[in-house]
Structures are given as structure tokens and as C-alpha cells.
Write an enzyme that holds these catalytic residues in place. Structure first.
Site, PDB file in Angstrom:
ATOM      1  N   CYS A 136       0.750  -1.194  -0.180  1.00 14.37           N
ATOM      2  CA  CYS A 136       0.122   0.060  -0.002  1.00 14.37           C
ATOM      3  C   CYS A 136       0.753   1.222   0.051  1.00 14.37           C
ATOM      4  O   CYS A 136       1.384   1.479  -1.014  1.00 14.37           O
ATOM      5  CB  CYS A 136      -1.130  -0.026   1.041  1.00 14.37           C
ATOM      6  SG  CYS A 136      -2.480   0.915   1.005  1.00 14.37           S
TER       7      CYS A 136
ATOM      8  N   ARG B  97     -12.279   6.403  -2.481  1.00 13.61           N
ATOM      9  CA  ARG B  97     -11.518   5.489  -1.687  1.00 13.61           C
ATOM     10  C   ARG B  97     -11.569   4.098  -1.869  1.00 13.61           C
ATOM     11  O   ARG B  97     -12.739   3.661  -1.966  1.00 13.61           O
ATOM     12  CB  ARG B  97     -11.550   6.009  -0.173  1.00 13.61           C
ATOM     13  CG  ARG B  97     -10.363   5.711   0.793  1.00 13.61           C
ATOM     14  CD  ARG B  97     -10.197   6.164   2.024  1.00 13.61           C
ATOM     15  NE  ARG B  97      -9.104   5.586   2.695  1.00 13.61           N
ATOM     16  CZ  ARG B  97      -7.861   6.274   2.358  1.00 13.61           C
ATOM     17  NH1 ARG B  97      -7.796   7.221   1.528  1.00 13.61           N
ATOM     18  NH2 ARG B  97      -6.908   5.490   2.822  1.00 13.61           N
TER      19      ARG B  97
ATOM     20  N   HIS C 261      -3.392  -5.659   2.454  1.00 19.18           N
ATOM     21  CA  HIS C 261      -2.996  -5.833   3.707  1.00 19.18           C
ATOM     22  C   HIS C 261      -3.947  -7.328   4.333  1.00 19.18           C
ATOM     23  O   HIS C 261      -4.653  -7.825   3.424  1.00 19.18           O
ATOM     24  CB  HIS C 261      -3.864  -4.685   4.503  1.00 19.18           C
ATOM     25  CG  HIS C 261      -3.455  -3.300   4.201  1.00 19.18           C
ATOM     26  ND1 HIS C 261      -2.304  -2.965   4.624  1.00 19.18           N
ATOM     27  CD2 HIS C 261      -4.102  -2.318   3.562  1.00 19.18           C
ATOM     28  CE1 HIS C 261      -2.034  -1.636   4.286  1.00 19.18           C
ATOM     29  NE2 HIS C 261      -2.951  -1.389   3.501  1.00 19.18           N
TER      30      HIS C 261
END
Ligand code: GLN
Length: 236
Positions: A96, A130, A194
Site C-alpha cells: 500500500c 477511496r 493488507h
């Protein structure tokens, strides 16, 4: 002092700036899967005030908020150790914010382009939305990893240059651009996953180990493989 000259050196870059959503689990699972094969490991935590050692085998970077991400990129560029390590052929696994800053450039919180470490031919900017949620993607068959799952939470979108190859094609979720997820170039690999990514995807952890130590024997399926299946079933 113990002899660590032949241990596999796993370097955890900037835990004080880059470590969201349990990304430190990537360090722990790499050590575990190496040691189950009888490979000794040495874990090196490099804080942002420390110099990055050049002699590591696998370098790990996690995710981060926008401001710590900028600070981490500035320090890594000034230090130069990560770039020299990658040039020596070390493996790099970056998640990320870590993924974005090992590229050529990335966007700050106002989408101004800032320079990255320049070890992966990618450029990141900010998307209009997002990307948050579970992600599933099929890894480039050349890597022998299969389907991966993770959790993503990022504003950034990433475009690959000609020297980088997409890590995977997305099945659900956004990744780089809604089509592909992550990138690799030699033994430098980045991803938006993640979860943490390596405990959730044991074959991805084993890819990094193979890059450094060559062939490794398979392990009996255990909780990592069960977690992988469970998260895949939950996401699809
Ligand atoms: N700040 C970056 C983005 O929003 C990375 C976020 C993260 O590491 N989770 O794209």
C-alpha cells in the site's frame, strides 16, 4: 554473539511510520515459514531514524497514512540503502503506502506528484474514490502463486510502466485501477493487500522465500491455508 552470517536476513522498514492493519504479520509469517524448513532467520527492525542496512535478504514495508508515507519516502530516498539493496538483488515486499513509495512517483494528499525510491516502474496518483474492502485477485501464472486475498484501504491508483509487470488481475476489489493489482520487477514486489497479506496468502510468502533460498519443500497445510480458503469464500 551467535553466528548469524548465514541466516536469512528479514528487514522490517520503518515500523514507526509504515505498519497499518497488522502488516507486521508479514515479518512473523516469513520467519515462521523459513524456520519450519530449517532456515535460520534474523529479523532487523529499522526505525525511521536508523540507516537501512544494505546486506539484507528480504525487505518488508507496510502501509501508512498520507503524512507518515511522505516522511518515509523522504527518509528512504535520503538514506539510499533500500535502493542499493534492491540493486544487489534483495527481495522487496511492499504494501500500500510502501508499494506507492518504492515506485517512481506518488501523489501527496493534494495529489501533487512526489518522487519515490525508484525501484519499481510504477506511478501512483489519487483516485476520486477511496478503495475500501476485501479484494481477490489471480496472480500472474509465471509466479506460481494462484489466487490471493486481502483487505484494501487506499485513495491511490497506480499505473505501471514498461519495466513492471502486474502482480495479478482483480476478481473483486480495486487494486491498481480496478483491473490489475500490485506489480513486480525482478524480485521487487508491491501490492495493495493488507490482511496481513503473507499470513493470508502462504504461497506469496513462499514465493519470497524461494526468490532468496531457491527450492523449498512444501509444508503440511495448516491454519494459514485454512485462513486463505476462509477469506476467499467470504469475499466471493
Ligand atoms: N495513503 C495511501 C493511500 O491512501 C496509502 C494508504 C495505506 O497504506 N493504507 O493511497
Amino acid at each position: 554473539m551467535s553466528d548469524t552470517s548465514s541466516a536469512l536476513r528479514i528487514v522490517w522498514i520503518y515500523p514507526d511510520l509504515l505498519s497499518t492493519y497488522g502488516d507486521q504479520g508479514n515479518v512473523l509469517i516469513l520467519r515462521r515459514r523459513a524456520e519450519l524448513r530449517g532456515i535460520r532467520t534474523e529479523i532487523v527492525h529499522v526505525h525511521s531514524s536508523d540507516a537501512v542496512p544494505v546486506e539484507g535478504d528480504i525487505y518488508l514495508l507496510g502501509g501508512g497514512e498520507d503524512r507518515p508515507q511522505i516522511l518515509a519516502a523522504e527518509r528512504l530516498r535520503a538514506d539510499g540503502g533500500l535502493k542499493r539493496a534492491a540493486e544487489r538483488g534483495a527481495a522487496v515486499f511492499a504494501v500500500c503506502a510502501g508499494y506507492q513509495i518504492i515506485g517512481e512517483s506518488y501523489g501527496d494528499d493534494a495529489d501533487n506528484p512526489l518522487p519515490g525510491v525508484g525501484i519499481l516502474d510504477i506511478r501512483s496518483g489519487r483516485g476520486e474514490t477511496r478503495a475500501v474492502g476485501e479484494i481477490v485477485a489471480d496472480v500472474d501464472p509465471a509466479l506460481g502463486v494462484g489466487r490471493i486475498t486481502g483487505f484494501e484501504n487506499h485513495q491511490g491508483r497506480t499505473a505501471l510502466g514498461p519495466s513492471a509487470t502486474a502482480l495479478s488481475r482483480t476478481v473483486t476489489g480495486t487494486g491498481n485501477d480496478g483491473q490489475t493489482e500490485g506489480a513486480f520487477q525482478g524480485q521487487v514486489l508491491g501490492t495493495y493487500l493488507h490482511g496481513p497479506a503473507l499470513p493470508r496468502n502462504p504461497e506469496l510468502a513462499d514465493l519470497l522465500l524461494r526468490w532468496r533460498v531457491g527450492q523449498i519443500p512444501p509444508l503440511e497445510p495448516s491454519w494459514g491455508e485454512r485462513l486463505h480458503e476462509e477469506r476467499l469464500a467470504a469475499a466471493l
